[in-house]
Design a protein around this motif. Sequence first.
Motif, PDB file in Angstrom:
ATOM      1  N   CYS A 148      14.489   0.935 -34.281  1.00 27.92           N
ATOM      2  CA  CYS A 148      15.710   0.181 -34.055  1.00 27.92           C
ATOM      3  C   CYS A 148      16.244   0.403 -32.639  1.00 27.92           C
ATOM      4  CB  CYS A 148      16.785   0.606 -35.061  1.00 27.92           C
ATOM      5  SG  CYS A 148      18.271  -0.431 -35.065  1.00 27.92           S
ATOM      6  N   THR A 149      16.853  -0.630 -32.058  1.00 29.25           N
ATOM      7  CA  THR A 149      17.469  -0.498 -30.740  1.00 29.25           C
ATOM      8  C   THR A 149      18.463  -1.627 -30.522  1.00 29.25           C
ATOM      9  OG1 THR A 149      17.003  -0.002 -28.416  1.00 29.25           O
ATOM     10  CG2 THR A 149      15.826  -1.853 -29.403  1.00 29.25           C
ATOM     11  N   THR A 150      19.117  -1.616 -29.364  1.00 26.38           N
ATOM     12  CA  THR A 150      20.097  -2.644 -29.020  1.00 26.38           C
ATOM     13  C   THR A 150      19.401  -3.887 -28.472  1.00 26.38           C
ATOM     14  OG1 THR A 150      21.750  -0.959 -28.496  1.00 26.38           O
ATOM     15  CG2 THR A 150      22.113  -3.160 -27.590  1.00 26.38           C
ATOM     16  N   ALA A 151      19.812  -5.048 -28.933  1.00 26.56           N
ATOM     17  CA  ALA A 151      19.245  -6.303 -28.442  1.00 26.56           C
ATOM     18  C   ALA A 151      19.531  -6.490 -26.961  1.00 26.56           C
ATOM     19  CB  ALA A 151      19.824  -7.477 -29.226  1.00 26.56           C
ATOM     20  N   ALA A 152      18.561  -6.999 -26.226  1.00 25.94           N
ATOM     21  CA  ALA A 152      18.663  -7.306 -24.787  1.00 25.94           C
ATOM     22  C   ALA A 152      18.889  -6.059 -23.941  1.00 25.94           C
ATOM     23  CB  ALA A 152      19.778  -8.325 -24.526  1.00 25.94           C
ATOM     24  N   SER A 153      18.452  -4.910 -24.424  1.00 25.68           N
ATOM     25  CA  SER A 153      18.614  -3.646 -23.701  1.00 25.68           C
ATOM     26  C   SER A 153      17.306  -3.222 -23.041  1.00 25.68           C
ATOM     27  CB  SER A 153      19.062  -2.543 -24.664  1.00 25.68           C
ATOM     28  OG  SER A 153      18.028  -2.257 -25.602  1.00 25.68           O
ATOM     29  N   THR A 154      17.397  -2.248 -22.147  1.00 26.82           N
ATOM     30  CA  THR A 154      16.183  -1.703 -21.545  1.00 26.82           C
ATOM     31  C   THR A 154      15.335  -0.993 -22.593  1.00 26.82           C
ATOM     32  OG1 THR A 154      17.525   0.207 -20.884  1.00 26.82           O
ATOM     33  CG2 THR A 154      17.045  -1.431 -19.197  1.00 26.82           C
ATOM     34  N   TRP A 155      15.977  -0.474 -23.626  1.00 28.29           N
ATOM     35  CA  TRP A 155      15.221   0.188 -24.703  1.00 28.29           C
ATOM     36  C   TRP A 155      14.397  -0.834 -25.475  1.00 28.29           C
ATOM     37  CZ3 TRP A 155      20.852   0.982 -25.403  1.00 28.29           C
ATOM     38  CH2 TRP A 155      21.336   1.899 -24.471  1.00 28.29           C
ATOM     39  N   GLU A 156      14.962  -2.016 -25.693  1.00 29.71           N
ATOM     40  CA  GLU A 156      14.204  -3.082 -26.337  1.00 29.71           C
ATOM     41  C   GLU A 156      13.031  -3.493 -25.450  1.00 29.71           C
ATOM     42  OE1 GLU A 156      15.503  -7.050 -28.664  1.00 29.71           O
ATOM     43  OE2 GLU A 156      15.725  -7.195 -26.479  1.00 29.71           O
ATOM     44  N   MET A 157      13.284  -3.608 -24.136  1.00 28.71           N
ATOM     45  CA  MET A 157      12.215  -3.947 -23.195  1.00 28.71           C
ATOM     46  C   MET A 157      11.099  -2.901 -23.255  1.00 28.71           C
ATOM     47  SD  MET A 157      14.343  -5.078 -19.807  1.00 28.71           S
ATOM     48  CE  MET A 157      15.747  -6.182 -19.894  1.00 28.71           C
ATOM     49  N   TYR A 158      11.496  -1.638 -23.350  1.00 30.33           N
ATOM     50  CA  TYR A 158      10.503  -0.555 -23.425  1.00 30.33           C
ATOM     51  C   TYR A 158       9.636  -0.727 -24.673  1.00 30.33           C
ATOM     52  CZ  TYR A 158       8.586   4.183 -23.780  1.00 30.33           C
ATOM     53  OH  TYR A 158       7.744   5.264 -23.887  1.00 30.33           O
ATOM     54  N   LEU A 159      10.276  -0.993 -25.815  1.00 32.89           N
ATOM     55  CA  LEU A 159       9.519  -1.165 -27.059  1.00 32.89           C
ATOM     56  C   LEU A 159       8.610  -2.383 -26.998  1.00 32.89           C
ATOM     57  CD1 LEU A 159      12.312  -0.370 -29.692  1.00 32.89           C
ATOM     58  CD2 LEU A 159      10.466   1.145 -28.927  1.00 32.89           C
ATOM     59  N   GLN A 160       9.030  -3.383 -26.228  1.00 29.27           N
ATOM     60  CA  GLN A 160       8.235  -4.598 -26.087  1.00 29.27           C
ATOM     61  C   GLN A 160       7.129  -4.450 -25.037  1.00 29.27           C
ATOM     62  OE1 GLN A 160      11.437  -7.228 -25.078  1.00 29.27           O
ATOM     63  NE2 GLN A 160      11.796  -7.871 -27.190  1.00 29.27           N
ATOM     64  N   GLY A 161       7.171  -3.337 -24.285  1.00 28.46           N
ATOM     65  CA  GLY A 161       6.193  -3.123 -23.230  1.00 28.46           C
ATOM     66  C   GLY A 161       6.452  -3.956 -22.000  1.00 28.46           C
TER      67      GLY A 161
END
Length: 285
Positions: A148-161
């Motif tokens: 789980c993470t915040t939408a449109a965040s750098t953490w989401e970007m990280y999970l998406q590669g």
Amino acid sequence: MSIKLGFKKSSIVFAVALLSIGMTAKAGVVYDYIKNNNELMIATDANWAPFSYINDAGEMEGFDVDVGREIAKRMGVEARFITPAWDVITSGNWNMRWDVSVGSMTPTESRSEVLNFPAVYYYTPAAFAVHTGSPVTTLAGLNGKNVCTTAASTWEMYLQGSLDMLDAPAFKYKVTPGTITSLVDGSACLDDTRLGAGVRNDGIIDSVPMIQNAIDAGYPIKFLGDPAFYEPLSVATDKGNSDAELDAEIARIITEMQKDYTLTSLSMKWFKNADGSSNDYTTAY
């Protein structure tokens, strides 16, 4: 273009002038509007302690809130906070609904297409965490899991590669989730995580201060592995109404706050380590 409500009558002429220049502001126009209106409209999060949140008295509080108030004070205007959704802030094209974002935003290549980043004001590590009863004991254990993470965040970007940070240390993708659950903010992820391992997610990724604050508040969660990456956090302004004078003033104020240790003082006020000691996140990694 939508102009924020509540301005003084003396601002009407300024608003008309601002409308007449279209979406790209001439240098100084936005900053002059802020000064004439005696108000800096600041976008930040309403539910992201210890950075920014609404306290029991219904007031905005937190590190980013204090930084925003100090920026406004040094501009000689009043601070007013607005709390739009994070993905709305990062998408740009604010249309004068607010003037700046003081919300711990990481400069990225994709965001720089619609936003300006006039001044980095601190740095934080991002990390994974799981429920204390989780069978997952290593970062590799989250591979293929629901994170789980915040939408449109750098953490989401990280999970998406697809993390494209600007002027940040090199990093490696240590987790490849099977499912990414993107919610409105980290608090929502934390609330789901504390329900138990695997109930709504198998783990989360967020900033270390955010996770530590939840642990200190009694959430049954724990850090997993070393930080995934380190990120600079910046004030942001809208490219759609770009104003070089406003950006220069923000950069000047942040530099001044660094030199007189105001940022250090605020960091140590709001950010704590696991042993309760204060943490200065204003020093570059």
